[in-house]
Design a protein around this motif. Structure first.
Motif, mmCIF file in Angstrom:
data_model
loop_
_atom_site.group_PDB
_atom_site.id
_atom_site.type_symbol
_atom_site.label_atom_id
_atom_site.label_comp_id
_atom_site.label_asym_id
_atom_site.label_seq_id
_atom_site.Cartn_x
_atom_site.Cartn_y
_atom_site.Cartn_z
ATOM 1 N N MET A 138 0.820 -1.214 0.000
ATOM 2 C CA MET A 138 0.000 0.000 0.000
ATOM 3 C C MET A 138 0.852 1.261 0.000
ATOM 4 O O MET A 138 0.447 2.280 -0.573
ATOM 5 N N CYS A 139 2.019 1.211 0.631
ATOM 6 C CA CYS A 139 2.922 2.365 0.595
ATOM 7 C C CYS A 139 3.247 2.728 -0.853
ATOM 8 O O CYS A 139 3.210 3.895 -1.234
ATOM 9 N N GLU A 198 2.111 6.094 -2.766
ATOM 10 C CA GLU A 198 3.189 6.915 -3.323
ATOM 11 C C GLU A 198 2.928 7.228 -4.795
ATOM 12 O O GLU A 198 2.998 8.382 -5.223
ATOM 13 N N GLN A 199 2.612 6.201 -5.576
ATOM 14 C CA GLN A 199 2.375 6.391 -7.006
ATOM 15 C C GLN A 199 1.120 7.213 -7.257
ATOM 16 O O GLN A 199 1.089 8.051 -8.158
ATOM 17 N N ALA A 200 0.084 7.004 -6.465
ATOM 18 C CA ALA A 200 -1.143 7.791 -6.618
ATOM 19 C C ALA A 200 -0.855 9.274 -6.421
ATOM 20 O O ALA A 200 -1.358 10.113 -7.180
ATOM 21 N N ILE A 201 -0.029 9.600 -5.438
ATOM 22 C CA ILE A 201 0.323 10.999 -5.190
ATOM 23 C C ILE A 201 1.141 11.560 -6.356
ATOM 24 O O ILE A 201 0.914 12.682 -6.806
ATOM 25 N N VAL A 202 2.062 10.768 -6.866
ATOM 26 C CA VAL A 202 2.853 11.193 -8.026
ATOM 27 C C VAL A 202 1.924 11.477 -9.212
ATOM 28 O O VAL A 202 2.105 12.454 -9.936
ATOM 29 N N MET A 203 0.902 10.663 -9.373
ATOM 30 C CA MET A 203 -0.017 10.830 -10.500
ATOM 31 C C MET A 203 -0.869 12.088 -10.382
ATOM 32 O O MET A 203 -1.395 12.566 -11.381
ATOM 33 N N THR A 204 -0.998 12.658 -9.176
ATOM 34 C CA THR A 204 -1.710 13.932 -9.014
ATOM 35 C C THR A 204 -0.779 15.111 -9.265
ATOM 36 O O THR A 204 -1.211 16.252 -9.240
ATOM 37 N N GLY A 205 0.506 14.819 -9.431
ATOM 38 C CA GLY A 205 1.487 15.879 -9.644
ATOM 39 C C GLY A 205 2.388 16.110 -8.451
ATOM 40 O O GLY A 205 3.245 16.996 -8.485
ATOM 41 N N GLY A 206 2.231 15.326 -7.402
ATOM 42 C CA GLY A 206 3.083 15.464 -6.221
ATOM 43 C C GLY A 206 4.537 15.135 -6.532
ATOM 44 O O GLY A 206 4.823 14.244 -7.327
ATOM 45 N N LYS A 207 5.437 15.853 -5.902
ATOM 46 C CA LYS A 207 6.885 15.648 -6.080
ATOM 47 C C LYS A 207 7.496 15.277 -4.732
ATOM 48 O O LYS A 207 6.962 15.603 -3.681
ATOM 49 N N ASP A 208 8.662 14.640 -4.790
ATOM 50 C CA ASP A 208 9.386 14.263 -3.571
ATOM 51 C C ASP A 208 8.458 13.590 -2.568
ATOM 52 O O ASP A 208 8.408 13.946 -1.389
ATOM 53 N N VAL A 244 6.140 8.150 1.725
ATOM 54 C CA VAL A 244 5.068 7.439 2.422
ATOM 55 C C VAL A 244 5.716 6.520 3.435
ATOM 56 O O VAL A 244 6.519 5.658 3.080
ATOM 57 N N GLU A 245 5.374 6.731 4.689
ATOM 58 C CA GLU A 245 5.899 5.897 5.774
ATOM 59 C C GLU A 245 4.731 5.253 6.497
ATOM 60 O O GLU A 245 3.755 5.916 6.822
ATOM 61 N N TRP A 270 -0.482 5.356 7.610
ATOM 62 C CA TRP A 270 0.414 5.763 6.537
ATOM 63 C C TRP A 270 0.506 7.275 6.571
ATOM 64 O O TRP A 270 -0.498 7.961 6.396
ATOM 65 N N HIS A 271 1.716 7.784 6.790
ATOM 66 C CA HIS A 271 1.938 9.238 6.810
ATOM 67 C C HIS A 271 2.559 9.588 5.458
ATOM 68 O O HIS A 271 3.594 9.038 5.077
#
Length: 177
Positions: free
Chosen positions: A143-144, A148-158, A161-162, A172-173
């Motif tokens: 799930m991490c 992580e990939q879902a956030i990248v797909m919204t345009g998130g950088k750096d 996910v911990e 999950w933070h």
């Protein structure tokens, strides 16, 4: 035994076949889990333990040079789940909105657990799953990668996910810029 929708198992079977490791995956799985791997369809319920074993075995064969193969599989699953027709919608979502939708959809993919989302600031959110004591650690690690990939797909950088393995609440933070 908690259940998980078969969509992830179908993805693991399809991608292990494409990577030419499907036969080896089947050989390494216990017989009951092998049956799940062979017979699962996208909408059926499978034991969470079977899905986790399948993810663990398949990922180690598909990503042999990765230091965290199951997280790689989680990323690939997110690309598959959120790509295609949903790709344009995902790019328009904010990360907090995406995580809130993920929390709302939890019950569509899991027949156990209750979710909550806490937004810390504009670039930090926590997803918690309560009342799911037997959610396997390896599934949580997968799930991490998905998150992580879902956030990248919204345009998130750096993206970071911990997960917290302090039970009974799984956490999950997520941070990004």
């Amino acid at each position: 035994m908690a259940g998980y929708r078969g969509i992830g198992v179908v993805f693991a079977r399809r991608t292990s076949r494409a990577a030419r490791v499907e036969t080896t995956v089947m050989q390494r799985l216990p017989s009951a889990t092998r049956e799940t791997f062979i017979k699962a369809n996208m909408s059926c319920w499978v034991p969470i333990e079977h899905a986790t074993d399948i993810f663990d075995v398949a990922s180690s064969l598909m990503y042999p040079s990765s230091t965290n193969a199951i997280r790689e599989l989680g990323r690939a699953l997110a690309r598959d789940n959120l790509g295609g027709a949903y790709r344009h919608f995902v790019r328009m979502m904010s990360v907090p909105f995406l995580i809130k939708q993920n929390a709302l959809l939890w019950r569509a993919y899991h027949n156990a657990g209750r979710t909550e989302v806490e937004l810390f600031d504009s670039n930090s959110v926590v997803l918690r799953v309560h009342e799911y004591p037997d959610l396997p650690e390896r599934f949580r690690e997968c799930m991490c990668g998905w998150l992580e990939q879902a956030i990248v797909m919204t345009g998130g950088k750096d993206v970071c996910v911990e997960k917290s393995d302090i039970e009974p609440v799984h956490k999950w933070h997520m941070t990004w810029r």
